[in-house]
Design an enzyme around this catalytic site. Structure first.
Site, short mmCIF file in Angstrom:
data_model
loop_
_atom_site.label_atom_id
_atom_site.label_comp_id
_atom_site.label_asym_id
_atom_site.label_seq_id
_atom_site.Cartn_x
_atom_site.Cartn_y
_atom_site.Cartn_z
N ASP A 117 -10.98 -9.71 3.79
CA ASP A 117 -11.42 -11.08 4.07
C ASP A 117 -12.49 -11.01 5.14
O ASP A 117 -12.72 -9.94 5.71
CB ASP A 117 -10.21 -11.92 4.53
CG ASP A 117 -9.60 -11.36 5.81
OD1 ASP A 117 -10.06 -11.69 6.89
OD2 ASP A 117 -8.66 -10.52 5.71
N GLU A 165 0.83 -1.21 0.00
CA GLU A 165 0.00 0.00 0.00
C GLU A 165 0.86 1.25 0.00
O GLU A 165 0.50 2.26 -0.59
CB GLU A 165 -0.87 0.04 1.26
CG GLU A 165 -1.93 -1.00 1.30
CD GLU A 165 -2.67 -0.91 2.60
OE1 GLU A 165 -3.87 -0.71 2.57
OE2 GLU A 165 -2.03 -1.00 3.66
N1 ADE Z 1 -6.18 -7.81 8.66
C1 ADE Z 1 -6.81 -8.22 7.55
N2 ADE Z 1 -7.53 -9.33 7.77
C2 ADE Z 1 -7.33 -9.65 9.07
C3 ADE Z 1 -7.77 -10.69 9.90
N3 ADE Z 1 -8.55 -11.65 9.42
N4 ADE Z 1 -7.35 -10.72 11.19
C4 ADE Z 1 -6.54 -9.74 11.66
N5 ADE Z 1 -6.08 -8.73 10.93
C5 ADE Z 1 -6.48 -8.68 9.64
#
Ligand code: ADE
Length: 259
Positions: free
Chosen positions: A226, A23
């Site tokens: 996610d 990023e």
């Molecule tokens: N950053 C992006 N996805 C994450 C996740 N599943 N757990 C912790 N930090 C994150």
């Protein structure tokens, strides 16, 4: 007073903290008059971005690393405000991959000094949450909304149909949450204590705590990479590789344009 005693008024310095090198790279490429300083084992990039004086830094991963970076930005570079951009796992209902979450407040989901203090309470602060700066956050919300309206001529893959901007509680902890059972348990424990978390990540609450201690305005924006579930370990790297940097670049451009 002679004329050389007068100092030109300096514009406030804005720190842009990125979670990921992917990023940050796009921002460094756009930086005018870039100057790199190595401090506390970290690279800090000063220069002008979209007409604003900025310093770019990587938070690194986890609460302590992010707190160190934030402290260095404040103590060494005297920044006037900090914006955090990164990705997060969606935890709240309807917080989907491609959505953007702008933080209203932050808690540490792995803080538990019970029975000395209630679960999630920050010892000796008498509080569980730290708040984002309201004025800075309003600008970030506007920037996030404009980002989703952006036409993305560079890369059609970015178009997440129906992507939304959310505003609310963010939870940080030193864990990558990558299991459906784990995220269900986390959501339930937090909800039982009255905390309805939108997204989970690993740094924001620590930076918010440092900014609270120094009274520095702080805002944070996270794109959902996610759902913190059984697919997180594949969704996360794909999102970071293909999408995250483009979101960060456009959000930062639109945010700086509003300062
Ligand atoms: N950053 C992006 N996805 C994450 C996740 N599943 N757990 C912790 N930090 C994150």
């Amino acid at each position: 007073m002679t004329s050389f005693d007068k100092k030109a008024p300096q514009s406030p310095l804005t720190a842009i903290l990125s979670a990921l090198a992917e990023e940050q790279q796009g921002l460094i490429e756009l930086l005018e008059q870039p100057r790199k300083t190595v401090h506390a084992g970290r690279d800090f990039w000063q220069g002008t971005l979209h007409g604003q004086p900025v310093v770019l830094a990587l938070s690194r991963i986890g609460k302590v690393a992010a707190a160190t970076t934030a402290t260095a930005l404040i103590e060494r570079f005297q920044v006037s405000r900090i914006l955090f951009t990164g990705v997060a796992g969606g935890l709240g209902d309807g917080v989907e991959v491609g959505d953007i979450v702008v933080a209203k407040d932050f808690l540490q989901h792995d803080m538990d000094a019970s029975p000395l203090f209630p679960r999630y309470e920050m010892p000796l602060y008498g509080r569980t949450r730290f708040h984002a700066d309201a004025a800075l956050t309003a600008l970030v919300q506007a920037a996030a909304t404009a980002t989703l309206e952006h036409s993305w001529p560079e890369d059609g893959r970015l178009a997440f149909a129906g992507a939304k901007v959310h505003h609310g509680l963010m939870a940080s902890g030193d864990q990558f949450i990558s299991g459906t059972r784990e995220s269900d348990e986390l959501r339930q424990s937090l909800s039982a204590a009255g905390h309805h978390v939108l997204a989970v990540e690993m740094e924001g609450a620590a930076v918010a705590q440092v900014c609270h201690d120094y009274a520095i305005p702080f805002a944070a924006v996270r794109t959902i990479s996610d759902r913190a579930d059984d697919n997180a370990h594949t969704d996360f790297p794909a999102f970071v590789r293909d999408i995250a940097s483009q979101y960060a670049r456009v959000i930062v451009e639109k945010f700086l344009g509003k300062l």
